[in-house]
Design a protein around this motif. Sequence first.
Motif, PDB file in Angstrom:
ATOM      1  N   THR A  91       0.750  -0.968   0.049  1.00 11.97           N
ATOM      2  CA  THR A  91      -0.186  -0.011   0.034  1.00 11.97           C
ATOM      3  C   THR A  91       0.921   1.228   0.198  1.00 11.97           C
ATOM      4  O   THR A  91       0.602   2.334  -0.681  1.00 11.97           O
ATOM      5  CB  THR A  91      -0.995  -0.001   1.224  1.00 11.97           C
ATOM      6  OG1 THR A  91      -1.792  -1.287   1.066  1.00 11.97           O
ATOM      7  CG2 THR A  91      -1.828   1.396   1.204  1.00 11.97           C
ATOM      8  N   SER A  92       2.108   1.199   1.015  1.00 10.48           N
ATOM      9  CA  SER A  92       2.933   2.411   0.833  1.00 10.48           C
ATOM     10  C   SER A  92       3.540   2.540  -0.644  1.00 10.48           C
ATOM     11  O   SER A  92       3.672   3.970  -1.009  1.00 10.48           O
ATOM     12  CB  SER A  92       3.749   2.259   2.056  1.00 10.48           C
ATOM     13  OG  SER A  92       4.887   1.288   1.780  1.00 10.48           O
ATOM     14  N   GLU A  94       2.138   1.733  -3.402  1.00 12.49           N
ATOM     15  CA  GLU A  94       1.235   2.342  -4.540  1.00 12.49           C
ATOM     16  C   GLU A  94       0.803   3.745  -4.209  1.00 12.49           C
ATOM     17  O   GLU A  94       0.699   4.616  -5.238  1.00 12.49           O
ATOM     18  CB  GLU A  94       0.002   1.486  -4.269  1.00 12.49           C
ATOM     19  CG  GLU A  94       0.502  -0.006  -4.862  1.00 12.49           C
ATOM     20  CD  GLU A  94      -0.946  -0.839  -4.466  1.00 12.49           C
ATOM     21  OE1 GLU A  94      -1.034  -1.992  -5.395  1.00 12.49           O
ATOM     22  OE2 GLU A  94      -1.732  -0.585  -3.860  1.00 12.49           O
ATOM     23  N   GLN A  95       0.781   3.874  -2.964  1.00  9.70           N
ATOM     24  CA  GLN A  95       0.490   5.571  -2.584  1.00  9.70           C
ATOM     25  C   GLN A  95       1.673   6.546  -3.115  1.00  9.70           C
ATOM     26  O   GLN A  95       1.404   7.438  -3.362  1.00  9.70           O
ATOM     27  CB  GLN A  95       0.345   5.797  -1.090  1.00  9.70           C
ATOM     28  CG  GLN A  95      -1.040   5.093  -0.713  1.00  9.70           C
ATOM     29  CD  GLN A  95      -1.413   5.136   0.864  1.00  9.70           C
ATOM     30  OE1 GLN A  95      -0.432   5.406   1.588  1.00  9.70           O
ATOM     31  NE2 GLN A  95      -2.782   4.661   1.088  1.00  9.70           N
ATOM     32  N   GLU A  98       1.671   7.094  -6.703  1.00  8.33           N
ATOM     33  CA  GLU A  98       0.443   7.846  -7.194  1.00  8.33           C
ATOM     34  C   GLU A  98       0.783   9.284  -6.929  1.00  8.33           C
ATOM     35  O   GLU A  98       0.679  10.441  -7.607  1.00  8.33           O
ATOM     36  CB  GLU A  98      -0.880   7.532  -6.456  1.00  8.33           C
ATOM     37  CG  GLU A  98      -1.448   6.155  -6.881  1.00  8.33           C
ATOM     38  CD  GLU A  98      -1.680   6.245  -8.348  1.00  8.33           C
ATOM     39  OE1 GLU A  98      -2.688   7.019  -8.979  1.00  8.33           O
ATOM     40  OE2 GLU A  98      -0.949   5.317  -9.086  1.00  8.33           O
ATOM     41  N   ARG A  99       1.350   9.660  -5.450  1.00 14.06           N
ATOM     42  CA  ARG A  99       1.288  10.929  -5.202  1.00 14.06           C
ATOM     43  C   ARG A  99       2.565  11.711  -6.133  1.00 14.06           C
ATOM     44  O   ARG A  99       2.592  12.958  -6.163  1.00 14.06           O
ATOM     45  CB  ARG A  99       1.568  11.120  -3.673  1.00 14.06           C
ATOM     46  CG  ARG A  99       0.250  10.670  -2.918  1.00 14.06           C
ATOM     47  CD  ARG A  99       0.423  10.859  -1.305  1.00 14.06           C
ATOM     48  NE  ARG A  99      -0.771   9.975  -0.904  1.00 14.06           N
ATOM     49  CZ  ARG A  99      -0.976   9.989   0.422  1.00 14.06           C
ATOM     50  NH1 ARG A  99      -0.139  10.019   1.297  1.00 14.06           N
ATOM     51  NH2 ARG A  99      -2.281   9.068   0.872  1.00 14.06           N
TER      52      ARG A  99
END
Length: 556
Positions: A91-92, A94-95, A98-99
């Motif tokens: 999750t980290s 992927e985030q 994105e950012r």
Amino acid sequence: MAGGNKRAATTGTEEPQPIPKKQIIDNGSSVQLDEKKLRQFYIGSIDQGTTSTRFIIFDGTGKPVASHQIEFTQQYPHSGWHEHDPLEIITSVEQCIERATELFIDQGHDISDIKAVGITNQRETTVVWDTNTGEPLHNAIAWPDTRTKGLVRELKARDGADALHDICGLPLSTYPSSVKLVWLLKNVDAVREAYDEGRLSFGTMDTWLLYKLNGGKERDIHVTDATNASRTMFMNLHTVEYDDKLLGFFQLDRKKVNLPNIVPSSSPDAFGALSTGRLKGVRITGCLGDQSAALVGQQGFSPGSAKNTYGTGCFLLYNVGEKPVISKHGLLATIAYDFGGKRKPVYALEGSIAVAGSGVKFLMNNLGFITHSHKISDLAASVDDNGGCVFVTAFSGLFAPYWIDDAKGTIFGITQHTERGHIARATLEATCFQTKAILDAMELDSGHKLAELAVDGGMSNSNLCMQTQANIIGIPVDRPAMRETTSLGAAIAAGFAVGIWKEFDELKEINQLDRMIFKPNVSKEESAKMFKKWGRAVEMCRGWLATDEANGENDF
């Protein structure tokens, strides 16, 4: 720095000032770089570290243009245990992608400008999952975890233990992935059941990231690069393939555990592509263990070049060329990088220090000495020297070149005179002393003395720490202005695979601007006196744990 002798260059509130490294105009390269063209190409770099995840987008000249970083949870279920949630890490990642990509687009760039993505990762950290479902069967066991102390003692007594080092380059210790996997098989029912039924998948963090980022079970990309594979104790360092003798020693049946395929660190097709998000479809073309990536990012392509990364731990890699050198003095032999094609793998000697930045975090989080990690230099500079304190930061025992697993963190020399600043200095010095011990071992193994040491990582931001390092090792310390060299190394591997760069010569000017040099400013006699005191402290902390404690009987 013991005693009370004041040296204005390294004491009090006067921060040491390094010397600018002159830009070398003629570097002997016949390659003419088209910087205007290179600035039009971009590469993403996933840097999945021990405490945080980052995604940095570099242009073709090696300049970072957008980034995002997320810290994730550190789990310590028992004394000596260190775990990560594999799903939280995904999750980290992927985030962060994105950012950072949003920032990239906000600058006016197009996603199509990002030609590839590279990955660099914490090594040895072990992940196991169900081949049928793609779900993890246990938390990841992180590389500093020492729950396997007792198991390692048992393994050292097993027939054939003495032969392992020459095959894989690693000593038996709590460090490599092999003992973590064996522990899981012995202690976690779900892992053992999956193994017995032939549905157990194993990987280091790079393998897990590649598997999940490609969509998991659907595409079933199950690979590792040679640098990460060389940290498992399952790979023959000479053949760069899994070795039946090694697997047999750990009593592993290859038919029951799904091991990742070993591929070069730079490849246009072996690592697949991102399956979701803004960068869906962008190929992953580079993968390097974090310390190998830092060597690549420091352009350590010539035999005899070396770098030291001051991260959570501290890792010194020394390029030994295209043939492995098996250490006789407590170091690891490892693959530095493998760029595939017609190139041969390049090898390195490595010295690993378990505690570097994590020692600073200990002062901040556990003892409340500082509020932010970067304040450590100010605290250490508040006193003239270490006040006679020596801190052996053996939180996970001591790694190279000592390999002492029955030590614990110990502070010597505390008196009523001792202040927080003295302990802060002693904490920084602990990493510098261990680096000196590793360099001495490398000189004995290689027959060559290092001329200077390239540095990077969080603690290298401290002028005081780097000046101390130069004083202790007696050679200049060379620090780049842009210190994201680990991420840069992964970007370089990815860029090579898609033709952004084609030869190492093209990289000679990357990240060379505004480098700084720290030169030793104490006598050899003073440096030797400091190191001798450190050596005495190391010997005094040896054997702190009784045999039953060292075997882990009191750890849970």
